[in-house]
Scaffold this active site. Sequence first.
Site, PDB file in Angstrom:
ATOM      1  CG  ASP A 181      -1.951  -0.963   1.275  1.00  9.68           C
ATOM      2  OD1 ASP A 181      -2.088  -1.814   0.141  1.00  9.68           O
ATOM      3  OD2 ASP A 181      -2.706  -1.069   2.179  1.00  9.68           O
ATOM      4  CG  ASP A 201      -2.490  -3.925  -1.571  1.00  9.83           C
ATOM      5  OD1 ASP A 201      -3.596  -3.460  -1.610  1.00  9.83           O
ATOM      6  OD2 ASP A 201      -2.321  -5.109  -1.462  1.00  9.83           O
ATOM      7  CG  ASP A 202      -6.004  -0.436  -1.310  1.00  9.21           C
ATOM      8  OD1 ASP A 202      -6.386  -0.835  -2.660  1.00  9.21           O
ATOM      9  OD2 ASP A 202      -6.435  -0.866  -0.281  1.00  9.21           O
ATOM     10  CG  HIS A 223      -4.784  -3.703  -5.540  1.00  2.97           C
ATOM     11  ND1 HIS A 223      -4.877  -4.381  -4.439  1.00  2.97           N
ATOM     12  CD2 HIS A 223      -4.448  -4.256  -6.564  1.00  2.97           C
ATOM     13  CE1 HIS A 223      -4.486  -5.670  -5.104  1.00  2.97           C
ATOM     14  NE2 HIS A 223      -4.083  -5.346  -6.198  1.00  2.97           N
ATOM     15  NE  ARG A 254     -10.415  -1.966  -3.968  1.00  3.73           N
ATOM     16  CZ  ARG A 254      -9.544  -3.281  -3.725  1.00  3.73           C
ATOM     17  NH1 ARG A 254     -10.361  -4.133  -3.429  1.00  3.73           N
ATOM     18  NH2 ARG A 254      -8.443  -2.746  -3.381  1.00  3.73           N
ATOM     19  CE  LYS A 256      -9.818  -1.906   0.170  1.00  3.70           C
ATOM     20  NZ  LYS A 256      -8.331  -2.802  -0.334  1.00  3.70           N
TER      21      LYS A 256
END
Length: 366
Positions: A181, A201-202, A223, A254, A256
Site C-alpha cells: 500500500d 496494492d492500494d 489497486h 473502490r 470496500k
Amino acid sequence: MFPSLALGFLVAGITAVAAASSSSCVGTISSLDDVSSAIQCTTVNINAFTVPGGKTFELQLLDGTTVNVLGEIQFGNLSWAGPLFRVIGNDVTFNGNNQRWDGGGPFYWDGQGAGITTPHPMMQISISGTLNKVYVVNSPSSAFAITNPGPLTISGVTVDDLQGNYPNSRSGNAAAAHNTDGFDVSGSDILIQHCTVLNQDDCLAINRGTNITFADNYCEYGHGISIGSISSNAVVSDIEIIGNHVVSSAFSFRIKTDASATNSIVKNVTYSDNTATNCTGFGVLITQSYPINLGTPGNGVSISDINFNHGTTSVTANSGAYRVAVNCGSGSCTGDWDWSGLQTSGGKAGSIINNNLITGFVHTVR
C-alpha cells in the site's frame, strides 16, 4: 514586591530562556547513536546512513521541529515486524528533499506477502504539520501508515516499488511485491497532494478518519484509490478525492467494507475531476462483501452520500474489466448518490445490487 517573590520570577525567567536556547540548537544524525541528543534540538539534520536490521529509526520530536533529510537512508534486511521508521511530534516540518529511503523490499518479497515476517509499515507517520518530498523505494509491505495527532499536509511524496512488478526466484511467474500500500490512513484533517505511487496494492487506503483530501496524485499499477477495508466500529466521513490520475490499476475507485463488519459508517465521499485509464478489474467498485469482490454482502456498515460530481471523473476499463459494480447489503446504502459527474467507457457493465439511489449516471449494459 517581596524580595523572595521577585527572585522567584527572575529564576523562572532565566530557566525559560535557557530552555528555549538549548532547544534552538541543530542536531545531526549519522547513525542511531545520534538520535537521543539530536531530538533535543528543534532543527534536526539527517545524513546518509544504514539502519541496522531489526531496529526502528524513531524520532520523538519537540514541538515545532524542522527535519532536513540530507542523504539516503537504507535499512538492513531482517525478518521482523517493524516499523522501519517512526516519527512523532506536533507542528513538525519534515523536508525529505527527495533523498531515498530504501526499505530493501526484494529481501522480503515472495509474491504473496506471507513467506516471512515483514516490517509493517515501512514509514509510521504520527505528526501534525507538513511532510514534503519523501522518496521511498522498495517498501517491504505498506509504505506509509498515517496516524496524525493534528492537521497534516503531505506533498510531493514518491513511493517507487516498481521493481516489485517483476517476478523473483520465490514468486514464480507472479509479481514479487505484494501488500505494498502507498498510504494507509487512520487519522483526520489530512491533505495528501502531488504524490506519486507505483506499487502493487492500494495507492490510498482510508481505514478510518474524517476531513481527508487526496488531490492531484498519480497512482499506477496497484489497486487504485480505496476507502477501506472497513472493519467494525470505524467511521470514515467527509472525504474528497480530487484531480487524481489512476493508471493500469486493478481497481480505480473502490469502497470496500468487510462482510462481517458491524457498527461502522462511511459517509460524505466525493469524487471530482479524476481520470482513470486502462483499468484491469473494476473501474468503480463499491462492495460490502470484502474480501470477496462480489460475494454475499453484509449490512453492518452504513454507506451514505457517495457522489461523483462537481467535475467529471472519467473511467476507461479494458476489455475484460467492469466499468461499475455496486454490491450493497440490504438497507445499508442510503442518502444521496449523485453520479452525474461519472463518465465510463470500455469494458463491460457490472451488477448493481441493493441500491436504487444512484442518479445522473446511465449504467449501460453491453
